[in-house]
Design a protein around this motif. Sequence first.
Motif: not given
Length: 494
Positions: A131, A135-137, A139, A388-390
């Motif tokens: 986290q 980071q998420a795409q 965010e 990204p996290q994804e």
Amino acid sequence: MPKLLGFTLLGALLPGLGLIVGGRRKLGAFVLTVFLALVGVAAYVALTRRDEVIAAAVVPSRLLITSVLIAALAFFWIVVVVGSHRSLRPATGGTGGRVGGALFVGVLCFAIAAPAAVGVQTVLAQRTLVQDVFQAQGESKSATRPTTVNVKDPWADRPRLNLLLLGGDDAPSRQGVRTDTVIVASIDTRTGNTSLISMPRNLTFMPFPADSPLRRFYPDGFGKEGLSLDGRLEWMLTAMYQNIPDAHPGILGPSDNEGADVVKQSVGEATGLKLDYYLQVNLQSFPEIVDALGGITVNVNERVAMGGISSSHIPPKEWIEPGPKQHLDGRHALWFARGRYGADDDQRQVRQRCVIKAIVDAADPQTLVTKYKAIAKAGQHLLRTDIPQELLPAMVELALKVKSATVSNVTLDAEKLRLKYLHPDYKALRDTVQTAIDADPAPANTPVTPNTPVTPTTPTATRKPTTPTTTPPPGPTQNLADACAYRPSGDQPR
């Protein structure tokens, strides 16, 4: 008493068996069946779906669920141990037997609770690392990374993944950030074979793509004519990360790391590769990650200075002496990668690539399992990235391929490519990189994807003419296992 404690221990090792022996057969049979079913499922998953399990270790929601499951399983296991002992203990037992049994059960419960607590802490440390670093795409902000992520099959239309590896020299005692280490890692997503391209930090007139807003300000590349050698320092690749965002803040659009986006665009144009993501390492925290891994092992072919200033003729106080398979702690590993007294940039680049290989080798499963809390903590201080996290599950699976594949160095001929001149031959550099990547063999029964032609930067009338471009010889690669072998030279720095 021995018989009671023996069955209690057996009931802890095979949950439910103690309940059966103690007379609670239906409950014991149910618990034992559930336990054996869980063991069977775990064995099946470990043997057939290992990569999926590892990939799940980078999904924060799954990590949270995993931590809850570990705590819940430990709690119910302890309940079964206590219940088994109570079922086995005779009602007429004496005080001494009761005390001894209670102490023994306490030891068994601690033996279950302690590893479970460590497991929960490790999983939560991993979740915090993911986290904090990734980071998420939607965010994070990046002006240069791919705008969409195909989560189901991210490599479906991407035969190669190109990463920019940056080593930032930021520290409280320094003003600004210099990227002394700039390496492109081009990874074949089918085989994991990786080509490393080390960019000399003193390159000038670094180009920008035709569609970049920076091309308007630097049509001939990031450089300036008529400067002294000292004056060129602010117009080299190493200075772009700091100086261009300072001069043109926000020019590339919203970004969490403008310097990295600037360098990605320019290095991508110089090498002819579309750079997807960056990984930036804070060199001041680099020793922490090496120490967390338990150190790295490298071959030292020449004396490496720990300190010293060549330009001021200030000699170093310590040296890393030549020797095969030397185990270096974090402090020595950092100096091995960046020691420059009595050495040129080419020597440093070779050592830096060998350090990357040594870290990959050191990150074996046993080390990751036993030292992961320290590794995760160090990673929080060490890394910045726009991955990204994804994409992390697919990146983990790709990393497993890289670890067992070939890592090669793309050799850059400094003389033919004019890398030490004011105007390097970037057209020839692109040809060199493309030739090296084309030489990477495709796996059996895999169609070869045609390479996208590279459009060279068009020179303008104000740019000084350079010598005619010649295509470099094919196959300029070297396996890092050979490049990092122990081959000491006769002449050593003093």
